[in-house]
Each structure stands twice: as C-alpha cells, then as structure tokens.
Design a protein around this motif. Structure first.
Motif, PDB file in Angstrom:
ATOM      1  N   ARG A  45       0.798  -0.965   0.227  1.00 27.39           N
ATOM      2  CA  ARG A  45       0.115  -0.269  -0.078  1.00 27.39           C
ATOM      3  C   ARG A  45       0.587   1.124  -0.230  1.00 27.39           C
ATOM      4  O   ARG A  45       0.747   2.343  -0.583  1.00 27.39           O
ATOM      5  N   SER A  53       1.243   3.949  -2.840  1.00 26.48           N
ATOM      6  CA  SER A  53       0.476   5.129  -2.370  1.00 26.48           C
ATOM      7  C   SER A  53       1.476   6.273  -2.851  1.00 26.48           C
ATOM      8  O   SER A  53       1.285   6.921  -3.724  1.00 26.48           O
ATOM      9  N   TYR A  63       1.207   6.979  -6.267  1.00 25.23           N
ATOM     10  CA  TYR A  63       0.401   7.602  -7.275  1.00 25.23           C
ATOM     11  C   TYR A  63       0.665   8.869  -7.059  1.00 25.23           C
ATOM     12  O   TYR A  63       1.144   9.759  -7.629  1.00 25.23           O
TER      13      TYR A  63
END
Ligand code: C2E
Ligand code: MG
Ligand code: MG
Ligand code: MG
Length: 281
Positions: free
Chosen positions: A223, A227, A230
């Motif tokens: 995760r 992120s 991103y």
C-alpha cells in the motif's frame, strides 16, 4: 593457489577460494563462447493490465543453455557476467535481440503488434557501456521507436553513481523509452532519488507479493509503495502474481500492471506472439 615454503622447496596446493575461482573462470569462458556463438536466447513473459487482464508488454529474460544442453538460470550467470564484464556484450545482445524480435512481431502482425518490450539493464552495464548510444543503435537497426520499449533498472545503478545515472536516464528518456525501477523495495536506498530521476514505473518486488494474502505487513508495504507511486505520478507493476486472488487483490489496491505465473511463465518468442494473437481474438 597458496605457496607453502617447506624445507627449501615450494609446494602449491589448492584452496577452496582457488576452486571457486577456477569454477567461476570455467563458467566465464563458457558464457563468453555462448554469447559469441549465439547460444543465448530470450524468453518473454507477459505484463498485464490488472484492470482488463490485457497484455500490454512482455519482459525479455535471458536464457542460457550450456554445452550439455542444461538450462542455466540468469540468477547464476548474470552475477558472473557482471563480475567479469561480460554483461556489456550480453546486454548489447539482449537489447539487439529484443528490438529484432519486436520488429519481427510487428511484421507478422502487419503493423504495430500492440505490445511493448521491457529489457533489463544491469548497473554494471550502465557504468561501463555507452547505454544511450547502444540502445539507439539497436532501435535504429530495426527501425523501432523508443516508445515501444521499457528499460528496467535496479536501485544499485543509482547508489553507485547518482549524477551519472541522472544523465544516462535522461538520454534514455530522450529516445522515448519508458523507465522502470525493478525489484523496488529491496535496494536499501535513499528514496530521494525518486523525485530527481525520470522514473515512470515502480516494479514491486516479488518478495512483497508472495504470501501477501496472509501477511498484513506485506500488504502495508505494498500500500505504501502504491500511494508513493500515485503521489509521484508513476505507474506500478507487481511481480510474482501466481494466483487469480493475487491479481484481484492487487488490482483492487490500485496497482496498474501485474506479471507472474498466473498469466504466463516466460516463454520463447513464437509462443509469446501466439499469446498476443490469442488475447486479440
Ligand atoms: P527480474 O528482472 O526481476 O525478472 C523477473 C524474474 O521473476 C524472472 O526470473 C521471472 O521468470 C521470475 N518470475 C516471474 N513471474 C514469477 C512468478 O509468478 N513466480 C516466481 N517464483 N517467479 C516469477 P528469471 O528469468 O530467472 O530472471 C532472474 C533475474 O535475472 C531477472 O529478475 C533479472 O534481474 C535478471 N536478468 C534476466 N535476463 C536479464 C538480462 O537480459 N539482462 C540483465 N541485466 N538481467 C537479466
Ligand atoms: Mg526485470
Ligand atoms: Mg523484477
Ligand atoms: Mg526480481
């Protein structure tokens, strides 16, 4: 070989280090011949869009079948190639063979066959070869645009010489190629490089993916990588997807692409082309 002075004469005897060195030299000699005599091949493994399941590209992976017909793993011969400098001719061959193969697939498809190819570049190759010129020559010889290729680098390339790598990477970007950071998360490096270098894709190392469905710590790391990517405007590829559950979970977490035995093992060029045709139909 260690010399032992014994009552006036010198004896030679083998040490374990010597045996290892001799074995390494034997592998090196055989590998040099294999590269010169065209005994290396590339296999191709699909990289798929986790949303649609479509093949977007293939990673080109070197294969060496030695004189006895035994297939030697890249995990065994790439380190030898790096230590001996043979990674330079091997890497040149791999780039050339990848460009030749994609041109052949396009010819068979009667136009752009619809996939890109990813080629691995070793940190040693980046230090010792003129990578920009090497890649450009391979592309030109087969009239391929750089935009059809992804180049995979590892963090070790950055650790060794950050200033030089920045120049090399921008030269590769100028050719239109996509740049991916391979085995991301295993390199113990300072993350500051991510904002300075023109990286397009982070490839999440297989070690985080394997077993993630039963390991909350691995999910937490994945995760965090997703992120980070991103926020920095990068895409992500998860390596080592062996089951449909992993593909589904990683897609739901927002990972862009996936690669692994669930889709296909690395296969010879003709079988890879057949996969492209099968997915089109
Ligand atoms: P890599 O670049 O991280 O390539 C992915 C490796 O993971 C490949 O191993 C592939 O066969 C394997 N793999 C893919 N999906 C799965 C999966 O679902 N499960 C498992 N267990 N493994 C999976 P391979 O082909 O043995 O290559 C190993 C490494 O050798 C590569 O790791 C790359 O670092 C290096 N390598 C291979 N070919 C070249 C080359 O032409 N040049 C350079 N510099 N390195 C190469
Ligand atoms: Mg790779
Ligand atoms: Mg990888
Ligand atoms: Mg890997």
């Amino acid at each position: 070989v260690r010399r032992a002075k014994k009552s006036g004469h010198t004896e030679f005897y083998h040490t374990r280090a010597f045996d290892l060195a001799r074995e390494q030299f034997a592998i090196e000699t055989e590998l040099r011949r294999a590269i010169e005599n065209g005994c290396m091949t590339l296999n191709f493994q699909p990289i798929c869009d986790l949303g649609t399941g479509r093949i977007t590209s293939f990673e080109a992976l070197a294969r060496w079948s030695n004189d006895d017909g035994v297939l030697i793993s890249p995990n065994a011969f790439i380190p030898v190639a790096e230590e001996s400098g043979l990674i330079v001719p091997l890497g040149r061959w791999a780039m050339e063979e990848a460009a030749r193969t994609l041109a052949e697939w396009d010819a068979r498809a009667g136009g752009d066959c619809g996939v890109k190819l990813a080629v691995n570049l070793s940190a040693i190759q980046l230090q010792r070869d003129q990578i920009g010129a090497m890649v450009k020559n391979a592309l030109d010889r087969h009239a391929m645009p750089g935009s059809r290729f992804t180049l995979e680098l590892t963090e070790s390339a950055i650790v060794s010489d950050p200033d030089r790598i920045a120049q090399t990477m921008s030269a590769l970007k100028d050719l239109g190629t996509t740049l991916a950071m391979d085995d991301f998360g295993t390199g113990y490096s300072n993350l500051a490089y991510l904002q300075k270098l023109p990286i397009d894709v982070l490839k999440i190392d297989r070690s985080f993916v394997t077993g993630m469905l039963a390991d909350r710590d691995k999910v937490a790391i994945i995760r965090a990588i997703l992120s980070l990517a991103y926020a920095l405007g990068m895409q992500t590829t998860a390596e080592g997807i062996e089951t449909p559950e992993l593909a589904q979970t990683l897609g739901a977490l927002g990972c862009t692409y996936g690669q692994g035995y669930h889709y296909s093992r690395p296969v010879p060029g003709d079988a890879a082309f057949a996969l492209i045709e099968a997915f089109k139909a």
